[in-house]
Motif scaffolding. Sequence first.
Motif, PDB file in Angstrom:
ATOM      1  N   SER A  23       0.826  -1.200   0.000  1.00 54.78           N
ATOM      2  CA  SER A  23       0.000   0.000   0.000  1.00 54.78           C
ATOM      3  C   SER A  23       0.867   1.260   0.000  1.00 54.78           C
ATOM      4  O   SER A  23       2.050   1.217   0.343  1.00 54.78           O
ATOM      5  CB  SER A  23      -0.915  -0.003   1.222  1.00 54.78           C
ATOM      6  OG  SER A  23      -1.847  -1.070   1.142  1.00 54.78           O
ATOM      7  N   THR A  67      -3.625  -0.477  -1.151  1.00 52.80           N
ATOM      8  CA  THR A  67      -4.468   0.712  -1.103  1.00 52.80           C
ATOM      9  C   THR A  67      -3.644   1.977  -1.325  1.00 52.80           C
ATOM     10  O   THR A  67      -2.416   1.961  -1.242  1.00 52.80           O
ATOM     11  CB  THR A  67      -5.178   0.815   0.260  1.00 52.80           C
ATOM     12  OG1 THR A  67      -4.177   0.904   1.303  1.00 52.80           O
ATOM     13  CG2 THR A  67      -6.053  -0.400   0.512  1.00 52.80           C
ATOM     14  N   GLY A  94      -6.210  -1.840  -4.594  1.00 52.56           N
ATOM     15  CA  GLY A  94      -7.107  -1.710  -3.448  1.00 52.56           C
ATOM     16  C   GLY A  94      -7.886  -0.420  -3.464  1.00 52.56           C
ATOM     17  O   GLY A  94      -7.966   0.281  -4.477  1.00 52.56           O
ATOM     18  N   ALA A  95      -8.483  -0.083  -2.322  1.00 55.25           N
ATOM     19  CA  ALA A  95      -9.297   1.124  -2.205  1.00 55.25           C
ATOM     20  C   ALA A  95      -8.437   2.384  -2.227  1.00 55.25           C
ATOM     21  O   ALA A  95      -7.293   2.380  -1.774  1.00 55.25           O
ATOM     22  CB  ALA A  95     -10.118   1.069  -0.918  1.00 55.25           C
ATOM     23  N   THR A 141      -8.430   6.419  -1.013  1.00 51.09           N
ATOM     24  CA  THR A 141      -9.065   7.392  -0.127  1.00 51.09           C
ATOM     25  C   THR A 141      -8.297   8.700  -0.173  1.00 51.09           C
ATOM     26  O   THR A 141      -7.096   8.731   0.117  1.00 51.09           O
ATOM     27  CB  THR A 141      -9.111   6.891   1.328  1.00 51.09           C
ATOM     28  OG1 THR A 141      -9.785   5.628   1.378  1.00 51.09           O
ATOM     29  CG2 THR A 141      -9.842   7.884   2.219  1.00 51.09           C
ATOM     30  N   GLY A 178      -8.972   2.494 -10.460  1.00 52.05           N
ATOM     31  CA  GLY A 178      -9.116   1.798  -9.193  1.00 52.05           C
ATOM     32  C   GLY A 178      -9.738   0.425  -9.354  1.00 52.05           C
ATOM     33  O   GLY A 178     -10.775   0.274 -10.008  1.00 52.05           O
ATOM     34  N   THR A 203     -11.055  -1.252  -6.905  1.00 56.01           N
ATOM     35  CA  THR A 203     -12.238  -1.344  -6.047  1.00 56.01           C
ATOM     36  C   THR A 203     -12.869   0.040  -5.906  1.00 56.01           C
ATOM     37  O   THR A 203     -13.325   0.608  -6.878  1.00 56.01           O
ATOM     38  CB  THR A 203     -11.886  -1.961  -4.674  1.00 56.01           C
ATOM     39  OG1 THR A 203     -10.907  -1.147  -4.004  1.00 56.01           O
ATOM     40  CG2 THR A 203     -11.327  -3.364  -4.825  1.00 56.01           C
ATOM     41  N   SER A 204     -12.909   0.585  -4.689  1.00 60.09           N
ATOM     42  CA  SER A 204     -13.632   1.831  -4.432  1.00 60.09           C
ATOM     43  C   SER A 204     -12.701   3.043  -4.409  1.00 60.09           C
ATOM     44  O   SER A 204     -11.499   2.935  -4.180  1.00 60.09           O
ATOM     45  CB  SER A 204     -14.360   1.738  -3.092  1.00 60.09           C
ATOM     46  OG  SER A 204     -13.422   1.616  -2.030  1.00 60.09           O
ATOM     47  N   VAL A 205     -13.309   4.210  -4.635  1.00 57.85           N
ATOM     48  CA  VAL A 205     -12.604   5.496  -4.544  1.00 57.85           C
ATOM     49  C   VAL A 205     -13.467   6.422  -3.689  1.00 57.85           C
ATOM     50  O   VAL A 205     -14.646   6.637  -3.993  1.00 57.85           O
ATOM     51  CB  VAL A 205     -12.363   6.123  -5.925  1.00 57.85           C
ATOM     52  CG1 VAL A 205     -11.669   7.478  -5.777  1.00 57.85           C
ATOM     53  CG2 VAL A 205     -11.538   5.190  -6.810  1.00 57.85           C
ATOM     54  N   THR A 206     -12.867   6.987  -2.631  1.00 58.06           N
ATOM     55  CA  THR A 206     -13.584   7.878  -1.718  1.00 58.06           C
ATOM     56  C   THR A 206     -12.884   9.224  -1.635  1.00 58.06           C
ATOM     57  O   THR A 206     -11.668   9.273  -1.413  1.00 58.06           O
ATOM     58  CB  THR A 206     -13.673   7.268  -0.304  1.00 58.06           C
ATOM     59  OG1 THR A 206     -14.362   6.020  -0.372  1.00 58.06           O
ATOM     60  CG2 THR A 206     -14.405   8.199   0.643  1.00 58.06           C
ATOM     61  N   ALA A 256     -13.648   3.349 -11.293  1.00 55.67           N
ATOM     62  CA  ALA A 256     -13.658   2.497 -10.109  1.00 55.67           C
ATOM     63  C   ALA A 256     -14.298   1.146 -10.422  1.00 55.67           C
ATOM     64  O   ALA A 256     -15.361   1.085 -11.052  1.00 55.67           O
ATOM     65  CB  ALA A 256     -14.413   3.174  -8.975  1.00 55.67           C
ATOM     66  N   THR A 297     -15.669  -0.720  -8.274  1.00 53.06           N
ATOM     67  CA  THR A 297     -16.908  -0.830  -7.504  1.00 53.06           C
ATOM     68  C   THR A 297     -17.586   0.538  -7.447  1.00 53.06           C
ATOM     69  O   THR A 297     -18.236   0.933  -8.395  1.00 53.06           O
ATOM     70  CB  THR A 297     -16.648  -1.406  -6.094  1.00 53.06           C
ATOM     71  OG1 THR A 297     -15.693  -0.586  -5.390  1.00 53.06           O
ATOM     72  CG2 THR A 297     -16.118  -2.835  -6.179  1.00 53.06           C
TER      73      THR A 297
END
Length: 256
Positions: A158, A182, A208-209, A211, A224, A226-229, A242, A244
């Motif tokens: 990560s 991540t 990975g995610a 953030t 990405g 998976t997810s992006v926040t 993304a 997800t």
Amino acid sequence: MPGIKRSHHIVLTLLCQALTSKEAAAVTLSRRQNTAVNLGTFADYVILAQAGVSTVPTSAITGDLGLWPAADTYYTGFSEILSGSGTESTAMAQVTGVLKAANYATPTPSDLTIAVGDCGTAYDDAAGRTNPTDTDIGSAGSIGGLIITTGLYKFTGSVSIPTDVYISGSATDRWIFQITGTLIQTGSTQVVLSGGALPQNIVWVVGGAVTIGGSAIFNGVVLGGTSVTLETGSTLNGRICAGTNVALQSATVTEF
């Protein structure tokens, strides 16, 4: 003796040819590393997600949003209004552009299918490039404080950005960051561009995610897995694809 001199000449010739071949291969590899990642029709979107896109109002998004294979019910917080053609919707309070989803009228579903496929191709291209400029730079995955010049950078775990990181180069230079784990950027930090470096030439391919912390500023294209926040008050200049969902918390996303 003449025979020995001739043998030496042949050996030297073969050695020079071998070195020339290696140099040519090195040049080809360097060019490959510096070749742009082709985004295909994903480049028509500022945000493209497969499972959902949410916003905690009020976010500010410049560019089009795409959602596939999820339906428009997986847009949350936008209060979108469907167009008369049924091919797109608008959310003018937060989006300068349009929103598209898998259940909208033709040709939107097929367009989105192609765009998501193009994003997958771009992800595979960026993640699959070999012979990195450097591996696991920084300290235990932390790249805060570094000045990073053009190249291909591989991380076997990560990555964190706890303090400002500097992307330094010209408008024609390119960067690819291959991150297995991540990517987390601490709030109120920046990915700073210098020397003319452009966000469209920076690709972050993350398994990975992702953030982006509150009030942080991030630059580049996020591919990405998976997810992006994007947390409250954060800004991303670039694009997001993304695997997800994408979650925006009063964030700003601007395409280049």
